[in-house]
Write an enzyme that holds these catalytic residues in place. Structure first.
Site, PDB file in Angstrom:
ATOM      1  CG  ASN A  10     -25.583   1.785 -38.001  1.00 16.56           C
ATOM      2  OD1 ASN A  10     -24.559   1.347 -38.459  1.00 16.56           O
ATOM      3  ND2 ASN A  10     -26.176   0.897 -36.950  1.00 16.56           N
ATOM      4  CE  LYS A  12     -28.856  -1.440 -38.414  1.00 16.13           C
ATOM      5  NZ  LYS A  12     -29.801  -2.082 -37.511  1.00 16.13           N
ATOM      6  CG  HIS A  95     -25.501  -0.393 -33.007  1.00 19.00           C
ATOM      7  ND1 HIS A  95     -26.574  -1.331 -33.068  1.00 19.00           N
ATOM      8  CD2 HIS A  95     -26.321   0.595 -33.579  1.00 19.00           C
ATOM      9  CE1 HIS A  95     -27.354  -1.099 -33.758  1.00 19.00           C
ATOM     10  NE2 HIS A  95     -27.565   0.106 -34.166  1.00 19.00           N
ATOM     11  CD  GLU A  97     -27.659  -3.847 -35.359  1.00 15.17           C
ATOM     12  OE1 GLU A  97     -26.662  -3.640 -36.014  1.00 15.17           O
ATOM     13  OE2 GLU A  97     -28.841  -3.592 -35.453  1.00 15.17           O
ATOM     14  CD  GLU A 167     -29.892   3.096 -32.619  1.00 19.73           C
ATOM     15  OE1 GLU A 167     -30.226   3.723 -33.378  1.00 19.73           O
ATOM     16  OE2 GLU A 167     -29.185   2.160 -32.320  1.00 19.73           O
ATOM     17  N   GLY A 173     -34.815  -2.233 -36.603  1.00 20.55           N
ATOM     18  CA  GLY A 173     -34.915  -3.251 -37.556  1.00 20.55           C
ATOM     19  C   GLY A 173     -36.122  -4.000 -37.628  1.00 20.55           C
ATOM     20  CB  SER A 213     -38.191   1.274 -37.250  1.00 23.92           C
ATOM     21  OG  SER A 213     -37.718  -0.149 -36.860  1.00 23.92           O
TER      22      SER A 213
HETATM   23  C1  PEP Z   1     -29.913   1.400 -36.130  1.00 22.03           C
HETATM   24  O1  PEP Z   1     -29.109   0.562 -36.581  1.00 22.03           O
HETATM   25  O2  PEP Z   1     -29.132   2.028 -35.232  1.00 22.03           O
HETATM   26  C2  PEP Z   1     -31.174   1.598 -36.402  1.00 22.03           C
HETATM   27  C3  PEP Z   1     -31.771   2.281 -35.779  1.00 22.03           C
HETATM   28  O3  PEP Z   1     -31.668   0.800 -37.311  1.00 22.03           O
HETATM   29  P1  PEP Z   1     -33.298   0.753 -37.918  1.00 22.03           P
HETATM   30  O4  PEP Z   1     -33.337   2.275 -38.376  1.00 22.03           O
HETATM   31  O5  PEP Z   1     -32.963  -0.041 -39.325  1.00 22.03           O
HETATM   32  O6  PEP Z   1     -34.266   0.189 -37.077  1.00 22.03           O
END
Ligand code: PEP
Length: 249
Positions: A10, A12, A95, A97, A167, A173, A213
């Site tokens: 992803n 972003k 997501h 976000e 998630e 992040g 992460s």
């Molecule tokens: C994501 O954006 O879905 C995500 C899991 O980000 P990160 O791996 O940076 O935590």
């Protein structure tokens, strides 16, 4: 039948179109595998150049969002046919976000899910709890609700082809990966929830990713779990490390 892993990046709001081409070219040889489906979910403006760059490789280019109407006065939105017209087969929906900053709800996610299936696009539907919810012990209730609403009126045949990304918001992040046990526990509960809504065969077919992460060091122990069918990867998807995540075995 064993579920094929699906490892998705992803991006972003990162990478200009020219940077996207460069990144696809860098990662192309590193993510070559037949063991997993590899998807790069990229900003809308990067989709076409990234697809051109990915031609002839195993990389599928996906979208990070999509609207639930066909066309019309929805300034700034991208329709399902705009995506399918250029060959997009995957879209990230819901997501955290988007839920947090863009007022996405499980109800709008559900509308988008239905539209995605109607157009033959595979949704990667995200769900996950906040740290507060985890500390209050309501993680499972919250996620079950997100899944139940997200899949309202989705048929068993459609659900079987879908991807769900667990998630935990506190792990996105932040550099804090959920423990393998925490990730497996919730992914298993999501599969049980799908079995309750549909049946065991649908639950056995749906692919459930862990995201939060994930990096080259944590991927192997996560991906070996019985209910974790790959990962949704943010930060590490923009680096050569993504190749190690894809080839985690
Ligand atoms: C994501 O954006 O879905 C995500 C899991 O980000 P990160 O791996 O940076 O935590």
């Amino acid at each position: 039948m064993a579920r094929k892993k699906i490892i998705a990046g992803n991006w972003k709001m990162n990478m200009t179109p020219s940077e996207a081409v460069e990144l696809v070219n860098t990662l192309k040889p590193l993510v070559a595998t037949e063991d997993a489906d590899v998807v790069f979910c990229v900003p809308a403006i990067d989709i076409i150049p990234a697809m051109e760059a990915a031609k002839g490789s195993n990389i599928e280019i996906g979208a990070e969002n999509m609207y639930f109407e066909e066309k019309g006065a929805y300034t700034g939105e991208i329709s399902p046919s705009m995506l399918t017209d250029v060959g997009v087969k995957y879209v990230v929906l819901g997501h955290s976000e988007r839920r947090e900053y863009f007022a996405e709800t499980s109800e709008t996610v559900n509308k988008k899910m239905l539209k995605a299936f109607e157009h033959g696009i595979t949704p990667i539907m995200c769900c996950g709890e906040t740290l507060e919810q985890r500390e209050q012990g309501v993680t499972m209730d919250f996620i079950r609700q997100q899944v139940k609403v997200g899949f309202l009126n989705v048929t068993a045949a459609q659900a079987a082809t879908s991807v769900i990304a667990y998630e935990p918001i506190w792990a996105i992040g932040t550099g804090k990966t959920a423990t393998t046990e925490q990730a497996q526990e919730v992914c298993k509960a999501i599969r049980e929830c799908i079995a309750e809504i549909y049946d065991d065969a649908t639950a056995a077919a749906v692919r459930i990713q862990y995201g939060g992460s994930v990096n080259a060091a944590t991927a192997p122990e996560l991906f070996v779990q019985p209910d974790i069918d790959g990962g949704l990867v943010g930060g590490a998807a923009l680096k050569p490390d993504f190749g190690k995540i894809v080839n985690w075995k």
